[in-house]
Structures are given as C-alpha cells and as structure tokens.
Enzyme design. Sequence first.
Site, PDB file in Angstrom:
ATOM      1  N   ASN A 147      31.206 -94.608  31.732  1.00  0.00           N
ATOM      2  CA  ASN A 147      32.445 -93.851  31.597  1.00  0.00           C
ATOM      3  C   ASN A 147      33.431 -94.116  32.907  1.00  0.00           C
ATOM      4  O   ASN A 147      34.329 -94.189  32.840  1.00  0.00           O
ATOM      5  CB  ASN A 147      32.272 -92.296  31.142  1.00  0.00           C
ATOM      6  CG  ASN A 147      31.457 -91.598  32.396  1.00  0.00           C
ATOM      7  OD1 ASN A 147      30.547 -92.222  32.752  1.00  0.00           O
ATOM      8  ND2 ASN A 147      31.858 -90.399  32.729  1.00  0.00           N
ATOM      9  N   LYS A 170      21.669-100.688  37.725  1.00  0.00           N
ATOM     10  CA  LYS A 170      21.695-101.168  36.512  1.00  0.00           C
ATOM     11  C   LYS A 170      23.104-100.343  35.927  1.00  0.00           C
ATOM     12  O   LYS A 170      22.963 -99.328  35.702  1.00  0.00           O
ATOM     13  CB  LYS A 170      20.338-100.746  35.643  1.00  0.00           C
ATOM     14  CG  LYS A 170      20.259-101.017  34.365  1.00  0.00           C
ATOM     15  CD  LYS A 170      19.275-100.301  33.482  1.00  0.00           C
ATOM     16  CE  LYS A 170      19.556-100.793  32.096  1.00  0.00           C
ATOM     17  NZ  LYS A 170      20.959-100.200  31.622  1.00  0.00           N
ATOM     18  N   PRO A 171      23.777-101.212  35.376  1.00  0.00           N
ATOM     19  CA  PRO A 171      25.011-100.493  34.704  1.00  0.00           C
ATOM     20  C   PRO A 171      24.752-100.373  33.439  1.00  0.00           C
ATOM     21  O   PRO A 171      23.883-100.996  32.759  1.00  0.00           O
ATOM     22  CB  PRO A 171      26.203-101.621  35.015  1.00  0.00           C
ATOM     23  CG  PRO A 171      25.441-102.945  35.064  1.00  0.00           C
ATOM     24  CD  PRO A 171      24.099-102.642  35.826  1.00  0.00           C
ATOM     25  N   ALA A 172      25.553 -99.692  32.704  1.00  0.00           N
ATOM     26  CA  ALA A 172      25.572 -99.418  31.205  1.00  0.00           C
ATOM     27  C   ALA A 172      25.725-100.560  30.391  1.00  0.00           C
ATOM     28  O   ALA A 172      26.492-101.484  31.081  1.00  0.00           O
ATOM     29  CB  ALA A 172      26.341 -98.045  30.768  1.00  0.00           C
ATOM     30  N   GLY A 223      23.995 -89.564  34.267  1.00  0.00           N
ATOM     31  CA  GLY A 223      23.902 -89.698  32.643  1.00  0.00           C
ATOM     32  C   GLY A 223      23.559 -88.660  31.983  1.00  0.00           C
ATOM     33  O   GLY A 223      23.755 -87.219  32.400  1.00  0.00           O
ATOM     34  N   GLU A 245      22.551 -86.419  38.330  1.00  0.00           N
ATOM     35  CA  GLU A 245      23.842 -85.879  37.826  1.00  0.00           C
ATOM     36  C   GLU A 245      24.053 -86.090  36.625  1.00  0.00           C
ATOM     37  O   GLU A 245      24.221 -87.098  35.813  1.00  0.00           O
ATOM     38  CB  GLU A 245      25.072 -86.593  38.806  1.00  0.00           C
ATOM     39  CG  GLU A 245      26.258 -85.748  38.509  1.00  0.00           C
ATOM     40  CD  GLU A 245      27.263 -86.077  37.497  1.00  0.00           C
ATOM     41  OE1 GLU A 245      27.440 -85.611  36.689  1.00  0.00           O
ATOM     42  OE2 GLU A 245      28.091 -87.095  37.538  1.00  0.00           O
ATOM     43  N   LEU A 246      23.623 -85.021  35.718  1.00  0.00           N
ATOM     44  CA  LEU A 246      23.325 -85.050  34.250  1.00  0.00           C
ATOM     45  C   LEU A 246      24.764 -84.269  33.764  1.00  0.00           C
ATOM     46  O   LEU A 246      25.913 -84.196  34.025  1.00  0.00           O
ATOM     47  CB  LEU A 246      22.187 -84.424  34.041  1.00  0.00           C
ATOM     48  CG  LEU A 246      20.999 -84.916  35.032  1.00  0.00           C
ATOM     49  CD1 LEU A 246      19.669 -84.051  34.611  1.00  0.00           C
ATOM     50  CD2 LEU A 246      20.686 -86.497  34.594  1.00  0.00           C
ATOM     51  N   CYS A 279      31.852 -85.957  32.361  1.00  0.00           N
ATOM     52  CA  CYS A 279      30.893 -84.782  32.334  1.00  0.00           C
ATOM     53  C   CYS A 279      31.430 -83.610  32.886  1.00  0.00           C
ATOM     54  O   CYS A 279      31.088 -82.475  32.143  1.00  0.00           O
ATOM     55  CB  CYS A 279      29.566 -85.260  33.326  1.00  0.00           C
ATOM     56  SG  CYS A 279      29.890 -85.489  35.000  1.00  0.00           S
ATOM     57  N   GLU A 380      27.401 -80.737  25.070  1.00  0.00           N
ATOM     58  CA  GLU A 380      28.214 -81.822  25.644  1.00  0.00           C
ATOM     59  C   GLU A 380      29.055 -82.325  24.402  1.00  0.00           C
ATOM     60  O   GLU A 380      28.324 -83.163  23.332  1.00  0.00           O
ATOM     61  CB  GLU A 380      27.519 -82.468  26.493  1.00  0.00           C
ATOM     62  CG  GLU A 380      28.442 -83.546  27.273  1.00  0.00           C
ATOM     63  CD  GLU A 380      27.780 -84.094  28.517  1.00  0.00           C
ATOM     64  OE1 GLU A 380      28.530 -84.345  29.787  1.00  0.00           O
ATOM     65  OE2 GLU A 380      26.597 -84.504  28.185  1.00  0.00           O
TER      66      GLU A 380
END
Length: 481
Positions: A147, A170-172, A223, A245-246, A279, A380
Amino acid sequence: MNMFIDGRWVSAQSGATFDVLDPATGETIDCVPDAGSADVDAAIRSAETTFQSWKATPVAERARLQKAAARLMRENANELGRLLTRELGRPLAGAITEIQRSAELLDVYAEEGLRLHAEMPLTGVAGEKIIITREPVGVVIAITPFNYPVTLLCFKLGAALMAGCTVVAKPAEDTPLSTLRLAELFQTAGYPTGCFNVVTGRGPDVGMQMIEHPTPRKIAFTGGTRAGKAIAAAAAGTMKRVTLELGGQCPAIVCADADIGAAAAAIARHAFANSGQFCYRVNRVYVERPAYAAFLDALADKVSQLDIGNGLTSNCALGPLVNEKIYRNSERQIADARARGARVLSGGTRLMGGLYDNGWFLPPTIIADADPASLVMTEETFGPVLGVAAFDDRKEALRLANATVYGLAAFVFSRNLATGLTLAERLEAGSVWVNDIQRSNQRAPFGGMKQSGIGREKGRYGVEDYLEYKTIYLTYDAELR
C-alpha cells in the site's frame, strides 16, 4: 526487471519469474524474479559481508550518504511516482507525495543518527568506569506491503542504515518495481555494495526463508496481524529482534459538541485516501446521537466530491484497489452490513463500464446504522468502506472503540478540550488525533498497542530500534606516579 543483490541486477537462480500488473488496466507492466532459497542466501551473505565494514563507517558518512539518497529521490520523484502509480493504482499526485515524504524521513533519520550518544554514569569509584554504548543489531530483513511500498520501506531502511545495519528487503509481489528502482538510486548515491539488497518473490515462502535464516538479527515487518504472528513465532527460533507494524481497526468518536463540518471533512479525507488501503485509516465512526444526522449529511456531501479513475490518466481522488483479493474483502463487509440491516448511503457496488472494466474500482462507501458486531466495525477493511453508528453515552462509545484486538490509531472530535483529552488518554491506541487528522509526524513514534504490533518507527525511536545496548566495565590503576 531483475533483483538487486550484492550491487548487481540478477535473475532468480531457478529462472522463475512472475508478472507485475497495472491494477487499473490489468495489463502486464514488467516481470520480476521469483526468488528461491539460493537467492535469499546470496542476498543475506552479501549483507553480512558488508555489515562488518559498514558498522565501522563513521556516523557522519552514513548521514551524508543518506541525505544524498534523499536528494536523488526528490530529483526523481516524478519518474518514481509514475512507476508507483502503475503498479499500485494510486493517483499520481499521491504517489509523488509518497516519494517526497519518504525522502523527508530519510533526512530526519540522518539527523537523529548524528545525535546518538553513549553514556558514562558518574559512579565516584576510583579506578572504575562504566561505559554504556550502543551497537548496530546486524543484518536486517525488511518485509513490506503493497500500500505504501516506498514509505514503509524507508521507515525501516533509513533507520537501519543510520544505525550501522545492512538490509535485505522483500517488497510485496504487487509492488516490487518501486523498491527495485529505489535500490538503484541508493547505489547511485554511493552506498557500499551489499548495504541494500532486494529480493522479489511470490507467496510467504521467500519471506519465511529470510526470517528463518540464521544470519539476520532483526526482522522489520509491516502487514497483517496474522502474518505478523507467524513472523514473530519464526523469529523466536533464533531469538531475532522484531519490529512489527500490523493491522488496525481504527475508531473515531465524534461528540455532539464537535465542529461537525470539520470532523466530516477530516474523516472523509482520511478514511478514503489511497482507496482506504492503509492500516491507520478511520475504519469506523461513533457519533453522539444529537449530531448523528447532521454528521451523516456532511460526510455524504464530502464523499460525493471524491471521484475515482485511472491515477495516471485523470486527476482523480481515488484509484482502483490493488487486486481482486483486496476488493473481495470490501465486498464481503458491505454484504454483511446490508444483511444486518445497515444503510448504504454511498457507493457499495463495483464500478463497471469503459475504463472501469479491467480494474477493481470501488467507490467510497458509507455504511450508516452499522451493527457493532458487523465485519466493517470489527475487522480491518483495507478498502474504501466506512462504518458509522450512533451512541448515547460517551463511556459506551469508549467501550466500543476499545473493544478490539487492535490498537494502532484512534480519533476524537470535541470542542471541549477536557473531553477530547480524556477520551484520547483512555483510547487504547499507539496514536490518537484530536479535532483533526494530520499525517503522522516524521519525528514522532509510530506503532501500535495490543495486536497492532511491537516496537516503534520514525524519529529517534526508529533508529534506536536497530541498536543493541552494550555495557563495558573498565577497571584501571588510578594511582598517580
């Protein structure tokens, strides 16, 4: 585009690749390597080799390089922003702002790194000193979501590099291209080979191989909460430190004495930015009953002004959702709300026809009279769907706001400062905004309580999370001869 490992562009050793799609058109933008364990090991070995010299690099030199990278990001913001819009779908202006804000954060981290210091307590004991210093953790694995791929990487990358760590990112799988381009800019800025490596891959396997590898000493992840728990469990196997950070399910409380127009404008702006794909957005709103109807009218008016389109070809407020999975979650929450008797005041149905046919376009959706147990009020969303409900008692509003496993952010609107501060103090969240919703400040700590995460990012708090304390006890002959 290939991966960036040990200062070189390399393909996966297996030769496997996967496509990166434009979410607005469904077209293939590029393909990137689908890494395996051998590629992971190569990237981590590169980072470990470089760490031995990078941790001994003067902090002033680290700051110089970081500021050079930030300058290059600003100079290339338009080009990098267009690439980000193509892979994510966010309108171009917002994508360019992400690059500029990320560069700003790198500068802040550079300044905070220069302020790091050791301590020497005054024990008063002759011939003895205690030195409390801090050393870089080691190789860091940075795993980021789709995002805000550049910003959320820089949260980790800038802090780790200033602390003296090296990074394997490691990117999405939806948004790897902007991260790979960022690695190229860091190389141009003059960073030593191996400081910043990028591994691309699909699914959780590659990330888990990085986490379970014996060499890295810290995992930094942004994530979902479920994935974060799995990462924490895997990291515990080798006692790696974690910053997580969730997820968030962030509440807003609007009191009857609030400036209703200002509250509606702030909530509309924040709930639907990036098509709701972040988020700490407002996910649910509790409005004191005397102001409920007026707030809904004001909110609907603000939302009606938000247009939706292709972020590269129109000056729109919202772009498409990044993929079908993200869209389906919003669709599921809307259907659940309707089944529970809620009213859909705006949006609620996927846009079709013309340019909308090949992308996952969902207009901003307001769900009024939302049941407290409905999905939009408890899970969420990560989409442009906002639940709204009335309340009669402020203690009940506070109870509902805190009745969640999440604790990332919360929002309060009241003209009475005592009411606003009291609610802010009692809300269980890492950040609380009162009477407006600004961007999170680059120098303030960002992170969550409860199942919204562990640790803090940004400012000096972010840099300190990549350092280990070391205490040195020094004994010497204090006699003068």
